[in-house]
Design a protein around this motif. Structure first.
Motif, PDB file in Angstrom:
ATOM      1  N   CYS A  59       0.844  -1.197   0.000  1.00 35.82           N
ATOM      2  CA  CYS A  59       0.000   0.000   0.000  1.00 35.82           C
ATOM      3  C   CYS A  59       0.872   1.237   0.000  1.00 35.82           C
ATOM      4  CB  CYS A  59      -0.900  -0.003   1.230  1.00 35.82           C
ATOM      5  SG  CYS A  59      -1.885   1.475   1.413  1.00 35.82           S
ATOM      6  N   GLU A  60       0.565   2.213  -0.825  1.00 37.44           N
ATOM      7  CA  GLU A  60       1.373   3.419  -0.918  1.00 37.44           C
ATOM      8  C   GLU A  60       1.133   4.361   0.248  1.00 37.44           C
ATOM      9  OE1 GLU A  60       1.591   3.719  -5.805  1.00 37.44           O
ATOM     10  OE2 GLU A  60       0.591   5.266  -4.615  1.00 37.44           O
ATOM     11  N   THR A  61      -0.041   4.304   0.845  1.00 37.29           N
ATOM     12  CA  THR A  61      -0.379   5.263   1.885  1.00 37.29           C
ATOM     13  C   THR A  61      -0.181   4.732   3.292  1.00 37.29           C
ATOM     14  OG1 THR A  61      -2.690   4.568   1.766  1.00 37.29           O
ATOM     15  CG2 THR A  61      -2.029   6.441   0.411  1.00 37.29           C
ATOM     16  N   SER A  62       0.188   3.465   3.420  1.00 34.68           N
ATOM     17  CA  SER A  62       0.462   2.900   4.724  1.00 34.68           C
ATOM     18  C   SER A  62       1.314   1.665   4.538  1.00 34.68           C
ATOM     19  CB  SER A  62      -0.844   2.530   5.447  1.00 34.68           C
ATOM     20  OG  SER A  62      -1.499   1.498   4.751  1.00 34.68           O
ATOM     21  N   THR A  63       1.806   1.128   5.634  1.00 34.19           N
ATOM     22  CA  THR A  63       2.608  -0.076   5.582  1.00 34.19           C
ATOM     23  C   THR A  63       1.762  -1.259   6.004  1.00 34.19           C
ATOM     24  OG1 THR A  63       4.601   1.167   6.108  1.00 34.19           O
ATOM     25  CG2 THR A  63       4.679  -1.210   6.464  1.00 34.19           C
ATOM     26  N   ILE A  64       1.787  -2.332   5.226  1.00 33.29           N
ATOM     27  CA  ILE A  64       1.083  -3.550   5.561  1.00 33.29           C
ATOM     28  C   ILE A  64       2.105  -4.570   6.033  1.00 33.29           C
ATOM     29  CG2 ILE A  64      -0.500  -5.330   4.748  1.00 33.29           C
ATOM     30  CD1 ILE A  64      -1.656  -2.515   4.693  1.00 33.29           C
ATOM     31  N   ILE A  65       1.984  -5.031   7.265  1.00 35.63           N
ATOM     32  CA  ILE A  65       2.934  -5.963   7.846  1.00 35.63           C
ATOM     33  C   ILE A  65       2.449  -7.390   7.622  1.00 35.63           C
ATOM     34  CG2 ILE A  65       4.136  -6.649   9.948  1.00 35.63           C
ATOM     35  CD1 ILE A  65       4.830  -3.859   8.950  1.00 35.63           C
ATOM     36  N   GLU A  66       3.318  -8.247   7.062  1.00 38.62           N
ATOM     37  CA  GLU A  66       2.948  -9.638   6.861  1.00 38.62           C
ATOM     38  C   GLU A  66       2.971 -10.366   8.197  1.00 38.62           C
ATOM     39  OE1 GLU A  66       4.392 -13.605   4.366  1.00 38.62           O
ATOM     40  OE2 GLU A  66       5.298 -11.654   3.995  1.00 38.62           O
ATOM     41  N   ALA A  67       1.828 -10.835   8.639  1.00 39.15           N
ATOM     42  CA  ALA A  67       1.749 -11.499   9.935  1.00 39.15           C
ATOM     43  C   ALA A  67       0.441 -12.253  10.056  1.00 39.15           C
ATOM     44  CB  ALA A  67       1.863 -10.473  11.073  1.00 39.15           C
ATOM     45  N   ASN A  68       0.410 -13.222  10.963  1.00 40.65           N
ATOM     46  CA  ASN A  68      -0.839 -13.879  11.287  1.00 40.65           C
ATOM     47  C   ASN A  68      -1.737 -12.916  12.043  1.00 40.65           C
ATOM     48  OD1 ASN A  68      -0.378 -16.522  10.254  1.00 40.65           O
ATOM     49  ND2 ASN A  68       1.023 -16.887  11.954  1.00 40.65           N
ATOM     50  N   PHE A  69      -3.026 -13.178  12.049  1.00 39.16           N
ATOM     51  CA  PHE A  69      -3.911 -12.419  12.911  1.00 39.16           C
ATOM     52  C   PHE A  69      -3.555 -12.706  14.353  1.00 39.16           C
ATOM     53  CE2 PHE A  69      -6.956 -12.546   9.212  1.00 39.16           C
ATOM     54  CZ  PHE A  69      -6.794 -11.220   8.914  1.00 39.16           C
ATOM     55  N   PRO A  70      -3.877 -11.824  15.251  1.00 43.30           N
ATOM     56  CA  PRO A  70      -3.391 -11.948  16.627  1.00 43.30           C
ATOM     57  C   PRO A  70      -4.028 -13.112  17.384  1.00 43.30           C
ATOM     58  CG  PRO A  70      -4.958 -10.155  16.443  1.00 43.30           C
ATOM     59  CD  PRO A  70      -4.676 -10.607  15.041  1.00 43.30           C
ATOM     60  N   ASP A  71      -3.254 -13.648  18.318  1.00 43.15           N
ATOM     61  CA  ASP A  71      -3.783 -14.618  19.271  1.00 43.15           C
ATOM     62  C   ASP A  71      -4.325 -13.911  20.503  1.00 43.15           C
ATOM     63  OD1 ASP A  71      -3.025 -16.872  17.721  1.00 43.15           O
ATOM     64  OD2 ASP A  71      -0.977 -16.642  18.438  1.00 43.15           O
ATOM     65  N   VAL A  72      -3.669 -12.795  20.882  1.00 41.82           N
ATOM     66  CA  VAL A  72      -4.074 -12.031  22.058  1.00 41.82           C
ATOM     67  C   VAL A  72      -4.009 -10.541  21.735  1.00 41.82           C
ATOM     68  CG1 VAL A  72      -3.587 -11.484  24.474  1.00 41.82           C
ATOM     69  CG2 VAL A  72      -3.185 -13.819  23.616  1.00 41.82           C
ATOM     70  N   VAL A  73      -5.083  -9.818  22.002  1.00 39.91           N
ATOM     71  CA  VAL A  73      -5.106  -8.357  21.889  1.00 39.91           C
ATOM     72  C   VAL A  73      -5.267  -7.792  23.290  1.00 39.91           C
ATOM     73  CG1 VAL A  73      -6.307  -6.333  20.986  1.00 39.91           C
ATOM     74  CG2 VAL A  73      -6.069  -8.391  19.570  1.00 39.91           C
ATOM     75  N   LEU A  74      -4.335  -6.935  23.667  1.00 35.94           N
ATOM     76  CA  LEU A  74      -4.345  -6.314  24.991  1.00 35.94           C
ATOM     77  C   LEU A  74      -4.746  -4.854  24.853  1.00 35.94           C
ATOM     78  CD1 LEU A  74      -3.595  -6.516  28.053  1.00 35.94           C
ATOM     79  CD2 LEU A  74      -1.293  -5.805  27.396  1.00 35.94           C
ATOM     80  N   ILE A  75      -5.767  -4.439  25.597  1.00 37.33           N
ATOM     81  CA  ILE A  75      -6.241  -3.051  25.581  1.00 37.33           C
ATOM     82  C   ILE A  75      -5.890  -2.391  26.901  1.00 37.33           C
ATOM     83  CG2 ILE A  75      -8.255  -1.546  25.400  1.00 37.33           C
ATOM     84  CD1 ILE A  75      -9.637  -3.688  23.766  1.00 37.33           C
ATOM     85  N   THR A  76      -5.189  -1.282  26.850  1.00 36.95           N
ATOM     86  CA  THR A  76      -4.880  -0.522  28.060  1.00 36.95           C
ATOM     87  C   THR A  76      -5.991   0.484  28.335  1.00 36.95           C
ATOM     88  OG1 THR A  76      -3.703   1.293  26.963  1.00 36.95           O
ATOM     89  CG2 THR A  76      -2.437  -0.705  27.422  1.00 36.95           C
TER      90      THR A  76
END
Length: 367
Positions: A17-34
């Motif tokens: 994507c020209e307007t942002s960076t797309i990181i190659e990765a699996n979807f998350p196992d854990v999402v932590l919200i502060t």
């Protein structure tokens, strides 16, 4: 803390994507919200069950953990390390913030610890553990410019009276990500520094979303304050020379989940569509609340200049921080990025509605 079930999913890699960076990765196992008690964290939790299809056809495919300040102090490196060791997050969404704009003028150290040091420590721990970080910033990093400044008659402004012949005008040129920030208050300076710290640690892998005039069903915000005052006061004075855009926390939450699902990095702006003054916002709140029977009768809502409001506040011993005269955000980059790279579009597209439409949906939930 809230934990939702985890399911297996298939790895997908979005195109560049020209307007942002797309990181190659699996979807998350854990999402932590502060900052679990914040209105945005509560919105993220509320919306999560509705947007699980962004990640999988079988529901939310990860554990979702929201921690409050007593469970996770983002200004304490040792505490952060211990929490990461326990939960092992793949993504961290930072909703913890010092948002008392006026109080920050006399509480500079705390504001900078929470809004600048905290994001930096989170970013360092994320980098060390391989987790991704989504950090939330503010439209207040902007201060308005010559094209955006309000043009009142100086004498009338000093008296807090707005002459119809000298009504404020502003150009429709919302702030884009490449615009140069100009923070006017200690709060704004701390938020800008927080952004800079995150990017300094992560580089182009950082994800930062600036938003504006956030309100929602939870916490303290302008909409809930106005509704309360309209039930108890015969008249109100509301600032008429600060222009921005109200944004519903649930809509922002949907956008943020899309960013996580699409694995996007970069600096993004997000707000509802349109723009208004605080006075126009208050008038619209009252009009809609009357229709929805959230109010029994209207009150008089008078416009007042920022200068006059600040003078009145000083008589009460309150030092009002300087705020932008114009801080409307342009969300085009984010909308294009998500339209191009998101696995699914949102089911009702409320995130791209006019601010009046978002307000109506929020008030309907209250009613």
């Amino acid at each position: 803390m809230m934990i939702l079930a985890m399911a297996q999913i298939t790895k997908t890699t979005p195109a560049p994507c020209e307007t942002s960076t797309i990181i190659e990765a699996n979807f998350p196992d854990v999402v932590l919200i502060t900052g679990a008690n914040s209105q945005l964290a509560q919105a993220l939790l509320r919306v999560a069950a509705e947007v699980g299809y962004l990640f999988s056809n079988t529901g939310i495919p990860f554990k979702l953990c929201a921690l409050n300040r007593s469970q996770l102090d983002i200004t304490n490196a040792a505490n952060i390390a211990a929490v990461f060791s326990q939960y092992r997050p793949n993504w961290v969404i930072n909703c913890a913030a010092y948002n008392a704009v006026d109080a920050a003028e006399n509480d500079i150290v705390k504001a900078h610890r929470v809004n600048a040091l905290g994001p930096e420590l989170l970013a360092q721990q994320c980098l060390q553990s391989g987790a991704r970080l989504l950090h939330v910033s503010s439209d207040y990093v902007f201060g308005g410019n010559a094209a955006h400044d309000i043009d009142h008659n100086a004498e009338n402004v000093s008296e807090g009276v707005i002459d119809p012949a000298a009504k404020p005008h502003y150009l429709a040129s919302p702030c884009v990500e490449l615009d140069h920030p100009k923070p006017l208050s200690e709060y704004a300076k701390s938020k800008l520094l927080g952004e800079q710290k995150v990017f300094a640690v992560f580089g182009d892998r950082a994800t930062v979303v600036r938003t504006s005039w956030l309100y929602g069903q939870d916490g303290h915000n302008f909409v809930k304050t106005m509704l309360k005052l309209m039930q108890t006061q015969p008249s109100l004075q509301v600032i008429d020379d600060q222009i921005g855009c109200p944004t519903w926390s649930d809509a922002l939450a949907r956008v943020m989940w899309q960013l996580v699902a699409a694995q996007c990095s970069g600096l993004f702006h997000y707000s509802a569509k349109g723009q208004c003054s605080w006075h126009e916002f208050a008038v619209e709140i009252q009009q809609q609340a009357l229709v929805l029977n959230l109010l029994n009768q209207p009150v008089v809502i008078l416009p007042i200049s920022s200068t006059a409001y600040a003078k009145q506040a000083l008589t009460r011993g309150v030092n009002v921080a300087k705020r932008p005269s114009y801080s409307v955000l342009n969300s085009d980059k984010l909308q294009f990025t998500l339209a191009t790279h998101a696995r699914h579009s949102m089911f009702d597209n409320i995130e791209w509605q006019d601010w009046r439409q978002q307000l109506n949906q929020m008030l309907r939930q209250l009613s």
